[in-house]
Design an enzyme around this catalytic site. Structure first.
Site, PDB file in Angstrom:
ATOM      1  N   HIS A 131     -11.181  -1.637  11.327  1.00 43.55           N
ATOM      2  CA  HIS A 131     -10.034  -2.475  10.961  1.00 43.55           C
ATOM      3  C   HIS A 131      -9.856  -3.521  12.063  1.00 43.55           C
ATOM      4  O   HIS A 131      -8.953  -3.423  12.889  1.00 43.55           O
ATOM      5  CB  HIS A 131      -8.798  -1.561  10.841  1.00 43.55           C
ATOM      6  CG  HIS A 131      -7.588  -2.220  10.297  1.00 43.55           C
ATOM      7  ND1 HIS A 131      -6.309  -1.756  10.546  1.00 43.55           N
ATOM      8  CD2 HIS A 131      -7.439  -3.297   9.488  1.00 43.55           C
ATOM      9  CE1 HIS A 131      -5.442  -2.524   9.923  1.00 43.55           C
ATOM     10  NE2 HIS A 131      -6.093  -3.463   9.281  1.00 43.55           N
ATOM     11  N   TYR A 138      -1.152  -3.605  -7.050  1.00 42.26           N
ATOM     12  CA  TYR A 138      -0.882  -4.412  -5.859  1.00 42.26           C
ATOM     13  C   TYR A 138      -1.916  -4.239  -4.752  1.00 42.26           C
ATOM     14  O   TYR A 138      -2.306  -3.116  -4.422  1.00 42.26           O
ATOM     15  CB  TYR A 138       0.497  -4.036  -5.294  1.00 42.26           C
ATOM     16  CG  TYR A 138       1.000  -5.029  -4.279  1.00 42.26           C
ATOM     17  CD1 TYR A 138       1.704  -6.149  -4.685  1.00 42.26           C
ATOM     18  CD2 TYR A 138       0.737  -4.868  -2.928  1.00 42.26           C
ATOM     19  CE1 TYR A 138       2.155  -7.087  -3.767  1.00 42.26           C
ATOM     20  CE2 TYR A 138       1.175  -5.799  -1.997  1.00 42.26           C
ATOM     21  CZ  TYR A 138       1.886  -6.908  -2.424  1.00 42.26           C
ATOM     22  OH  TYR A 138       2.321  -7.828  -1.511  1.00 42.26           O
ATOM     23  N   ARG A 147       2.551 -11.872  -0.080  1.00 42.27           N
ATOM     24  CA  ARG A 147       1.167 -12.127   0.340  1.00 42.27           C
ATOM     25  C   ARG A 147       0.616 -13.430  -0.220  1.00 42.27           C
ATOM     26  O   ARG A 147       1.070 -13.914  -1.255  1.00 42.27           O
ATOM     27  CB  ARG A 147       0.261 -10.992  -0.171  1.00 42.27           C
ATOM     28  CG  ARG A 147       0.561  -9.643   0.437  1.00 42.27           C
ATOM     29  CD  ARG A 147      -0.157  -9.468   1.745  1.00 42.27           C
ATOM     30  NE  ARG A 147       0.387  -8.382   2.542  1.00 42.27           N
ATOM     31  CZ  ARG A 147      -0.140  -8.020   3.704  1.00 42.27           C
ATOM     32  NH1 ARG A 147      -1.189  -8.636   4.184  1.00 42.27           N
ATOM     33  NH2 ARG A 147       0.405  -7.049   4.403  1.00 42.27           N
ATOM     34  N   CYS A 192       0.648  -6.634  13.284  1.00 44.54           N
ATOM     35  CA  CYS A 192       0.671  -6.994  14.709  1.00 44.54           C
ATOM     36  C   CYS A 192       0.086  -8.385  14.935  1.00 44.54           C
ATOM     37  O   CYS A 192      -0.218  -8.753  16.069  1.00 44.54           O
ATOM     38  CB  CYS A 192      -0.106  -5.986  15.540  1.00 44.54           C
ATOM     39  SG  CYS A 192       0.811  -4.500  15.919  1.00 44.54           S
ATOM     40  N   LYS A 205      -9.400  -2.110   1.520  1.00 40.20           N
ATOM     41  CA  LYS A 205      -9.131  -0.933   2.350  1.00 40.20           C
ATOM     42  C   LYS A 205      -9.902   0.291   1.836  1.00 40.20           C
ATOM     43  O   LYS A 205     -10.375   1.108   2.625  1.00 40.20           O
ATOM     44  CB  LYS A 205      -7.635  -0.645   2.372  1.00 40.20           C
ATOM     45  CG  LYS A 205      -6.782  -1.808   2.868  1.00 40.20           C
ATOM     46  CD  LYS A 205      -7.101  -2.188   4.289  1.00 40.20           C
ATOM     47  CE  LYS A 205      -6.105  -3.211   4.824  1.00 40.20           C
ATOM     48  NZ  LYS A 205      -6.386  -3.597   6.204  1.00 40.20           N
ATOM     49  N   ARG A 246       0.849  -1.185   0.000  1.00 41.72           N
ATOM     50  CA  ARG A 246       0.000   0.000   0.000  1.00 41.72           C
ATOM     51  C   ARG A 246       0.886   1.237   0.000  1.00 41.72           C
ATOM     52  O   ARG A 246       1.935   1.266   0.651  1.00 41.72           O
ATOM     53  CB  ARG A 246      -0.857   0.040   1.267  1.00 41.72           C
ATOM     54  CG  ARG A 246      -1.958  -0.968   1.307  1.00 41.72           C
ATOM     55  CD  ARG A 246      -2.888  -0.720   2.485  1.00 41.72           C
ATOM     56  NE  ARG A 246      -2.238  -0.897   3.772  1.00 41.72           N
ATOM     57  CZ  ARG A 246      -1.864   0.087   4.574  1.00 41.72           C
ATOM     58  NH1 ARG A 246      -2.084   1.342   4.244  1.00 41.72           N
ATOM     59  NH2 ARG A 246      -1.287  -0.161   5.731  1.00 41.72           N
ATOM     60  N   ASP A 293      -9.578  -9.173   9.224  1.00 43.73           N
ATOM     61  CA  ASP A 293      -9.058  -7.824   8.958  1.00 43.73           C
ATOM     62  C   ASP A 293     -10.089  -6.711   9.112  1.00 43.73           C
ATOM     63  O   ASP A 293      -9.718  -5.614   9.518  1.00 43.73           O
ATOM     64  CB  ASP A 293      -8.486  -7.785   7.531  1.00 43.73           C
ATOM     65  CG  ASP A 293      -7.595  -6.580   7.272  1.00 43.73           C
ATOM     66  OD1 ASP A 293      -6.820  -6.221   8.173  1.00 43.73           O
ATOM     67  OD2 ASP A 293      -7.674  -5.994   6.179  1.00 43.73           O
ATOM     68  N   SER A 334      -1.501  -2.631  11.456  1.00 43.75           N
ATOM     69  CA  SER A 334      -1.003  -3.594  10.476  1.00 43.75           C
ATOM     70  C   SER A 334       0.279  -4.236  11.020  1.00 43.75           C
ATOM     71  O   SER A 334       1.065  -3.574  11.701  1.00 43.75           O
ATOM     72  CB  SER A 334      -0.690  -2.876   9.156  1.00 43.75           C
ATOM     73  OG  SER A 334      -1.813  -2.135   8.745  1.00 43.75           O
TER      74      SER A 334
HETATM   75  O1  O2Y Z   1       0.316  -3.896   1.251  1.00 41.78           O
HETATM   76  C1  O2Y Z   1      -0.855  -4.170   0.953  1.00 41.78           C
HETATM   77  O2  O2Y Z   1      -1.396  -3.808  -0.088  1.00 41.78           O
HETATM   78  C2  O2Y Z   1      -1.643  -4.968   1.841  1.00 41.78           C
HETATM   79  S1  O2Y Z   1      -1.840  -4.261   3.403  1.00 41.78           S
HETATM   80  C3  O2Y Z   1      -2.926  -5.303   4.258  1.00 41.78           C
HETATM   81  C4  O2Y Z   1      -3.347  -6.472   3.680  1.00 41.78           C
HETATM   82  C5  O2Y Z   1      -4.229  -7.287   4.347  1.00 41.78           C
HETATM   83  C6  O2Y Z   1      -4.683  -6.886   5.568  1.00 41.78           C
HETATM   84  N1  O2Y Z   1      -4.272  -5.732   6.130  1.00 41.78           N
HETATM   85  C7  O2Y Z   1      -3.390  -4.952   5.522  1.00 41.78           C
HETATM   86  C8  O2Y Z   1      -2.999  -3.702   6.268  1.00 41.78           C
HETATM   87  O3  O2Y Z   1      -2.122  -2.958   5.878  1.00 41.78           O
HETATM   88  O4  O2Y Z   1      -3.602  -3.456   7.327  1.00 41.78           O
HETATM   89 MN    MN Z   2      -5.252  -4.750   7.772  1.00 37.25          MN
END
Ligand code: O2Y
Ligand code: MN
Length: 601
Positions: free
Chosen positions: A243, A214, A382, A267, A223, A72, A290, A265
């Protein structure tokens, strides 16, 4: 292809987008297994997907993304509310007209040479009054396949939409037009970082994503819709989009309760959602790992659904020890992204629990040199997998009525100061606890003073689609409208305490079940507790000590370090000041109350 829908607004939007982005063709997704297989076969033929060894991982594929497109992108994520103040100081803001103009220039012709897929999807079980319909337009078959696993795609959604049903419009492009008849030649399509935009227009319930293929940047149901846009809808409609994982815990008498838990994220939310308790007789089953959408029902109890249909879990560190259920989940029908490949066509990553079984190809497709100091798998590698493959998925995980939440947990990575568990005195105090969530950052890495806490209130910092102060007020308001005895109890947990010598004081993982058992008992009107300045805490006898934890260490993690907490009060005050004058007065009062109790102690 016949257009399977007569929704005039949807058809007009698709036509507008097609005119702007100029795809070679448009394809409506029906969510069928045939469609999923076709997407993967096409990407395999194009060299983008690697089919894994069917004898080891049946139905599994590996993708390698561009090194600029591995996570992200928070600094390229925007909340373009009409008024800057409404986005608040914790979100990137650009005026909606300006952002749309920038993005229209980028979208102009960006799907040339590609197919534009129309993905009708539901977040939440079809037919639940908590669920929402989205439609994602994307030029990425990787997104189509992942959306099949993570959401409910297809004709059922078109039926729910009817001719004029509400939907959240999600536009996505990888931002890499192709010459006519061209292909990506096996390389991951995306745009340079400076051209990536993950844009949200909250008043219009609209998402525009450009330049990244991605995860959370591209699978827009997760999200973007289920948290950033849904949090705004939840504020306007009186519910909560959070979340949070949701788990079901069953005691040795066979009675069960449901717990929702928010952690920043990385944890261990997925691990907690699939916990195997070490305490005899207790079990945990998964509802979600999540995101939780929660509403008070007509009798005043809080009900939650998991709006997702799959898990997009981090591979690194997942092992038969840390999460045996996740390891079983990903044995088949799984999409892996940025993991390493073994010689016999299996996957490997750091922390998988065994050494590489031979030579590896790293996440970028190169022969891996174990002495290079570089990891074989990307740290944010992932897996995407349907939730129904989880061996501990609770049978009611897709009940459209949701499950009744008895407890809400907040927590973060706090090596110092914060005890193993404490319970809020009441709902407002619980909102205060949630507002202080944060993790201590590795000081050396970030050139910050030791013990610096990066606050991530309610684990929503990157995901709240509006002003954080208004978000806290919303939490206070929804609680104030309910009968206090029907509200879930709120707890703060910390699995990450260390001693002065750097040792972990608490083993975590399956032993966390002991803390969950105390929380369960508290919700049942049992479980011994003492009043402290922080809240209600277990007595030494209330939580059975794991063999590996000595009496002194247990006493330390169940104690209140008054001096450390007075320093924490100063840090919370600084955090609140950064959030500005929309911070509810009630939370300032809670902070003052904490300070007073600490000084009187
Ligand atoms: O980096 C990403 O695109 C995924 S981030 C993510 C993926 C699944 C669940 N939670 C998260 C997060 O950043 O909280
Ligand atoms: Mn998450």
């Amino acid at each position: 292809m016949a257009i399977p829908c007569r929704h005039a607004k949807l058809l007009a939007w698709i036509e507008d987008v097609a005119r702007l982005t100029g795809p070679d063709r448009i394809e409506w997704c029906d969510g069928s297994p045939d469609e999923y297989d076709r997407m993967l076969a096409m990407m395999e033929a194009d060299g983008l997907a690697v089919m894994l060894n069917p004898a080891k991982r049946p139905g599994c594929y590996l993708f390698r993304s561009d090194p600029s497109d591995v996570a992200r992108v928070e600094n390229r994520t925007f909340i373009a509310s009409r008024c800057r103040e409404d986005a608040g100081p914790t979100n990137n803001w650009v005026a909606p007209d300006e952002l749309k103009a920038t993005l229209r220039r980028l979208y102009d012709g960006c799907m040339r040479g590609r197919t534009m897929y129309v993905i009708p999807f539901s977040m939440g079980p079809l037919g639940s009054d908590i669920s929402r319909v989205g439609v994602e337009l994307t030029d990425s078959p990787y997104v189509v396949a992942n959306m099949h696993l993570m959401t409910r795609v297809g004709d059922g959604v078109i039926r729910v939409l009817g001719e004029d049903g509400d939907f959240i419009a999600c536009l996505h492009s990888v931002g890499k037009p192709l010459p006519r008849g061209g292909t990506d030649g096996g390389t991951w399509p995306c745009a340079p970082l400076a051209d990536k935009y993950i844009a949200h227009f909250p008043e219009e319930r609209l998402i525009w994503s450009y330049g990244s293929g991605y995860g959370g940047n591209a699978l827009l149901g997760k999200k973007c819709l289920a948290l950033r846009i849904a949090s705004v809808a939840a504020r306007d409609e009186g519910w909560l989009a959070e979340h949070m994982l949701i788990l079901k815990i069953t005691n040795p008498e066979g009675q069960h309760k449901y717990i929702a838990a928010a952690f920043p994220s990385a944890c261990g939310k997925t691990n907690l959602a699939m916990l195997v308790p070490t305490l005899p007789g207790w079990t945990v089953e998964t509802i979600g790992d999540d995101i939780a959408w929660m509403r008070f029902d007509e009798s005043g109890y809080l009900h939650a659904i998991n709006p997702e249909n799959g898990f997009f879990g981090v591979a690194t560190g997942t092992s038969a020890d840390s999460n045996p259920s996740a390891m079983q989940c990903i044995h088949r029908n799984t999409i892996f992204t940025n993991v390493a490949l073994t010689e016999d066509g299996d996957v490997w990553w750091e922390g998988i629990g065994y050494p590489p079984p031979g030579r590896l190809t790293d996440w970028q497709g190169n022969a891996w040199d174990p002495d290079s100091g570089k990891p074989a798998a990307h740290p944010n590698a992932r897996f995407t997998v349907p939730a129904n493959q989880c061996p501990v998925i609770a049978p009611e995980w897709r009940d459209p009525r949701g499950v009744r939440i008895s407890a809400i947990l907040f927590g973060g990575r706090r090596p110092t100061t914060v005890p193993l568990v404490h319970e809020a005195f009441d709902w407002s105090h619980g909102v205060f606890l949630g507002s202080t969530v944060g993790s201590e950052v590795t000081a050396a890495a970030l050139d910050l003073p030791a013990g610096t806490v990066r606050r991530d209130p309610m684990a929503m910092l990157p995901f709240c689609g509006y002003h954080m102060g208004d978000y806290f007020q919303h939490w206070l308001d929804v609680g104030a409208r309910q009968a206090p005895e029907k509200l879930p109890r709120i707890f703060f947990v910390n699995w990450f305490r260390k001693g002065e010598d750097g040792r972990w004081l608490w083993p975590g993982y399956g032993e966390n079940g002991r803390v969950l058992a105390w929380i369960y008992d508290r919700c049942d009107g049992r479980g011994a507790a003492r009043t402290t300045p922080l809240g209600l805490m277990p007595t030494m006898e209330a939580i059975e000590r794991p063999d590996v934890v000595g009496h002194e260490d247990m006493a330390e993690i169940l104690s209140v370090d008054r001096e450390a907490w007075l320093r924490e009060v100063v840090l919370i005050r600084e955090h609140y000041e950064q959030l500005g004058d929309r911070l509810p007065a009630r939370l300032w009062a809670e902070l003052a109350g904490l300070e007073e109790r600490l000084r009187d102690a």
